[in-house]
Design a protein around this motif. Sequence first.
Motif, short mmCIF file in Angstrom:
data_model
loop_
_atom_site.label_atom_id
_atom_site.label_comp_id
_atom_site.label_asym_id
_atom_site.label_seq_id
_atom_site.Cartn_x
_atom_site.Cartn_y
_atom_site.Cartn_z
N GLN A 446 1.78 -15.58 -7.07
CA GLN A 446 2.55 -16.58 -7.81
C GLN A 446 3.70 -15.93 -8.56
O GLN A 446 4.82 -16.39 -8.48
CB GLN A 446 1.64 -17.36 -8.76
N CYS A 453 11.07 -21.52 -1.69
CA CYS A 453 10.49 -22.69 -1.03
C CYS A 453 9.40 -23.34 -1.88
O CYS A 453 8.65 -22.69 -2.59
CB CYS A 453 10.02 -22.36 0.39
N THR A 454 9.36 -24.66 -1.76
CA THR A 454 8.48 -25.46 -2.62
C THR A 454 7.00 -25.09 -2.53
O THR A 454 6.36 -24.89 -3.57
CB THR A 454 8.65 -26.96 -2.26
N PRO A 455 6.43 -25.01 -1.33
CA PRO A 455 4.98 -24.78 -1.28
C PRO A 455 4.57 -23.47 -1.94
O PRO A 455 3.53 -23.41 -2.61
CB PRO A 455 4.66 -24.77 0.22
N ARG A 457 6.40 -21.72 -4.27
CA ARG A 457 6.74 -21.68 -5.69
C ARG A 457 5.79 -22.53 -6.54
O ARG A 457 5.23 -22.06 -7.52
CB ARG A 457 8.18 -22.18 -5.89
N ILE A 458 5.59 -23.77 -6.11
CA ILE A 458 4.75 -24.65 -6.93
C ILE A 458 3.31 -24.63 -6.42
O ILE A 458 2.37 -24.68 -7.21
CB ILE A 458 5.30 -26.10 -6.93
N GLY A 459 3.15 -24.54 -5.09
CA GLY A 459 1.80 -24.59 -4.53
C GLY A 459 0.91 -23.47 -5.01
O GLY A 459 -0.24 -23.70 -5.43
N LYS A 461 1.19 -21.87 -7.71
CA LYS A 461 0.93 -22.11 -9.13
C LYS A 461 -0.25 -23.08 -9.29
O LYS A 461 -1.13 -22.86 -10.11
CB LYS A 461 2.20 -22.71 -9.76
N ARG A 462 -0.25 -24.12 -8.47
CA ARG A 462 -1.34 -25.10 -8.57
C ARG A 462 -2.66 -24.50 -8.11
O ARG A 462 -3.72 -24.77 -8.70
CB ARG A 462 -1.00 -26.36 -7.75
N GLU A 465 -3.87 -22.51 -10.96
CA GLU A 465 -4.38 -23.36 -12.05
C GLU A 465 -5.80 -23.86 -11.74
O GLU A 465 -6.65 -23.90 -12.62
CB GLU A 465 -3.45 -24.56 -12.28
N LEU A 486 -4.96 -27.73 -0.12
CA LEU A 486 -3.65 -27.22 -0.54
C LEU A 486 -3.35 -25.90 0.16
O LEU A 486 -2.22 -25.65 0.58
CB LEU A 486 -3.62 -27.07 -2.07
N ASP A 489 -2.03 -26.56 3.55
CA ASP A 489 -0.66 -27.08 3.56
C ASP A 489 0.36 -26.00 3.18
O ASP A 489 1.47 -25.97 3.72
CB ASP A 489 -0.53 -28.29 2.61
N LYS A 491 0.01 -22.78 3.75
CA LYS A 491 0.11 -21.88 4.91
C LYS A 491 1.01 -22.48 5.99
O LYS A 491 1.79 -21.79 6.62
CB LYS A 491 -1.27 -21.60 5.51
N SER A 494 5.08 -22.86 4.29
CA SER A 494 5.88 -21.88 3.56
C SER A 494 6.90 -21.19 4.46
O SER A 494 6.70 -21.08 5.66
CB SER A 494 4.97 -20.82 2.93
N GLY B 44 14.73 -24.34 2.21
CA GLY B 44 13.97 -24.13 0.98
C GLY B 44 13.00 -25.25 0.63
O GLY B 44 11.87 -24.99 0.25
N ARG B 46 11.56 -27.51 2.52
CA ARG B 46 10.54 -27.59 3.58
C ARG B 46 10.22 -29.03 3.99
O ARG B 46 9.26 -29.25 4.72
CB ARG B 46 9.23 -26.85 3.21
N LEU B 82 1.96 -33.18 5.46
CA LEU B 82 2.53 -31.97 4.86
C LEU B 82 3.72 -32.32 3.97
O LEU B 82 3.87 -31.80 2.86
CB LEU B 82 2.95 -30.98 5.95
N LEU B 89 3.87 -31.82 -4.80
CA LEU B 89 4.07 -30.58 -5.56
C LEU B 89 5.36 -30.67 -6.38
O LEU B 89 5.37 -30.32 -7.57
CB LEU B 89 4.13 -29.38 -4.61
N GLY B 171 8.83 -16.85 -8.90
CA GLY B 171 7.67 -17.73 -8.87
C GLY B 171 7.96 -19.07 -9.50
O GLY B 171 9.06 -19.62 -9.39
N PHE B 172 6.96 -19.59 -10.20
CA PHE B 172 7.07 -20.90 -10.83
C PHE B 172 8.22 -20.93 -11.83
O PHE B 172 8.79 -21.99 -12.11
CB PHE B 172 5.74 -21.20 -11.53
#
Lengths: 592, 346
Positions: A446, A453-455, A457-459, A461-462, A465, A486, A489, A491, A494, B44, B46, B82, B89, B171-172
């Motif tokens: 993380q 990319c979203t998954p 960066r945020i995935g 993190k989730r 958590e 998760l 998704d 995998k 990304s 980015g 996706r 997906l 997210l 990261g985040f």
Amino acid sequence: MKHDLIIKICMGTGGIASGGLDVMHAFRNQLGKKSIKADIKKHCSMHKVGCRGLCAKDVLVDIILNNVKTTYQFIKPYMVERIIEEHFINGNPVLEWVVSEDYHQFHDNQIKVVLSDCGIIDPEEIEAYINAGGYDALRQVMLTMSPGETIETIKKSGLRGRGGAGFPTGLKWEFCSKETSAQKYIICNADEGDPGAFMDRSVIEGNPHAVIEGMIIGAYSIGADNGYVYIRAEYPLAVERLRKALQQARKHKFLGKKILGKEFNFDIKVKLGAGAFVCGEETALIASIEGYRGMPKAKPPFPVYKGLWSKPTVINNVETLANIPYILRNGAEWYASFGTEKSKGTKVFALTGKIRNSGLIEVPMGIPLREIIYDIGGGIENDMAFKAVQTGGPSGGCIPAKLLDIKVDYESLASVGSIVGSGGMVVLDENDCMVNITKFFLQFTQSESCGKCTPCRIGTKRLLEILERISSGNGRDGDIKLLEDLSHDIKATSLCGLGQTAPNPILSTIKYFRDEYEAHIKEKKCPAGVCKDLLSYIILDQFCKGCGACKRVCPAGAISGERKAVHKIDTQTCVKCGACIESCKFKAIRKG
Amino acid sequence: MPNLRIDGISVSAPEGTTILDAAKSADIPIPTLCHHPKLTPYGGCRLCIVDVKGINRPVTSCTTPVTEGMEVSTTNPEIEKLRSTILELLLSDHPNDCMICEKAGDCTLQELAYFYGIRENRFEGERRQYTEKDDNPFIRRNMEKCILCSKCVRICDEIQGVGAIDLTYRGFNAKVSPPFGKDLNCEFCGQCVAVCPTGALTGKMWVTKGRQKDIREVDTVCPYCGCGCSLTLHIRRNRVIRVSSKENTINEGWLCSKGRFGFSFINSPERLKTPLIKEKGKFREASWDEAFDLIVSKLKKIRKKHGPDSIGGLASARCTNEENYLFQKFIRAAVGTNNVDHCARL
Ligand SMILES: Cc1cc2nc3c(=O)[nH]c(=O)nc-3n(C[C@H](O)[C@H](O)[C@H](O)COP(=O)(O)O)c2cc1C
């Protein structure tokens, strides 16, 4: 000139950290004393050598007296005088400091190719490498082989990339060699960002010329005239030795214009990375060299077609390149004779964790995991029970005890949900909590995600958590399923290998240690006794003698009790540091 | 020209076309947040993932070029699942304040959340919290709403050539930022604002002046310089509250800070609306006819006394080409001199 007395001191980062420099000074001082006979001084030479693997026993010192080698372990400066006195002068090694059987056992069960000269030659002297056969392969290639023949040899050897993905090296070179371009590049990937990995660092510290020779041969094969070594700035010793080696190679005309008198020009630049894990990913690495933020790009186009500055580029790992000279010197068949059908040759692993002999090892592909853990590693520290081994770092997975007989090669490890990866191997014992270990890796991925990319960066993190709430006793019904969904998704969606593999530690620990997750979630218990929020410390009345030792060490003042009476821990005040357990002579304190 | 099938429909597209563009040409919609036709493909967000037969994982259609015989599926239950996870997210790290967001109704993220019906979120968790700062009169940056699509970064670098912002941190915590986290200090062209798909970047002078659904659009030409960029005025209650430009214009939708933000003069109380004539050192308002008569009589007088070359004309760069043409015609043919110039050469 023949030396009768050779002193070799382990001076990798591990050796230096254990005091290698002081030991060397001690030898120099002692040998410089007037009382030492000129005869000894004249015949004595002292060398720094790189890591030979068993960092756990540093500082290691080899004494080669009239061709007889004696290795000492745990050497401190104060010991030097006695070694000189008894060993050098009187000819009697100081047996109590000589390495024990496990040192030999550690080495005898390995097959060394990449590491064959590490720990033996002086990495700061090109002559030492040349005397050991170094640059012979380059000469042979450039004077007797065409680029095509060289590539063919590498293909036949079966060498696959050691950076993680295991792509056939000869094939990669062939793709690039077929591109027509006035400019091509070869890059050595020495970013090595996986936590717990120190293979590439040790190779560069111990034998930088092998990497350089491999790069020159690669450049000759694909037609590149410029090369880069991308190495992290956190490896100052490796950088220093690499730069020294490059200068020496230039002096010897292995680099520069008209190498070996042929129409072939090639030179290598060193590019320092700032220590981002993602910069080891090849497209991010290229962006970083170009001066951009190190973020991966979509492939295709692959770097062999459009790489650095949009030119055809081969990127290879340090270990991959360091194999090249040895393959060419000894032949493709020789190399292919090690390993399995699909995974040829040897692989260097960084063996760490709860293992007796932690260090750097090189083994043939396909070796049973059990042999690595018990024959080479000497088993688990403190005779605890072996629980699992984590391979492949943050991209890999955990292999549980029941699979201890699995072969260590690309295919076998993949079949059980882990990977060879770049070669990290962390041994876990019964005191390790799998949820906690997984959390560690997710924290790493993380914080090292580039954020593109979203998954990822945020995935991630989730995911982290959810793991955090599980390990703090707030896990919910359905959390395991949520982690799995998760993970799947992330995998699938990304952008680069970082995100695509980041959930692997979760999936493999759920696969093999689901009961541990369930214990955390349902019973709010950490079976290994690691997750602090799920622990409580209690004093067992029947064993407590009321000695007060625990009360004295408790930093939180959570223990009360009269002298000679049973003590009590106030769980509200207790910070769960564990100091009381260590202080109790009567084993009267239990955590659970 | 490769021929391929997208969702069963035959499409042919020139070599190098991405799947996304090929699909667009066949009117097949693919959702995306980070793609912009004029910027380097990014891959980015996706969201534009599609399945390609023979490839064992979804690929981003914005970065994958078409190949002969390719078979693409842009929608199926797995792909939609997906995409839905990705949106979940993004929304799990997004302030839920569409009610007061400038961008509501014109926000791609809001739009997608609507179409994917995302209300519950399985991934509630930490949200990035930033305080707004940026002491400039033009661009409001609310980075909590940023989805890191990087369009602003790319447009600033690739189109504007300024590079005032980039991604920072990892990261985040990754965040678009000027160097060293300082306030924005750039040309304030506002190109970044124009491409932002969410409410992260907006114009400060637009705040609470009216959302997109409330406005009437009027196309016009920018009066600031001879470039003649096309503008679209956003008008609410007969006042210009915002300016944008459309992609299919001579300026391809790009504007500079004057064109985009320099519209407050329209309703300025200091704006001149009639000619002024100076008498005894003081200006008084006059009609156009009166003003023209005065100019004509004075020019005639001067020409008679000193000849036509005693007169020169200097035109404004804010005039259109046609106006400038007429002006030089007037000076040359009516006044009779070649003393005519224009300030845009400066
Ligand atoms: C997140 C990430 C980190 C990586 N880090 C490294 C690294 O530190 N060293 C390395 O050699 N390869 C690393 N790789 C693999 C490289 O992308 C590339 O495959 C490799 O350098 C190719 O060399 P090889 O064919 O010799 O293995 C990494 C890949 C990913 C996705």
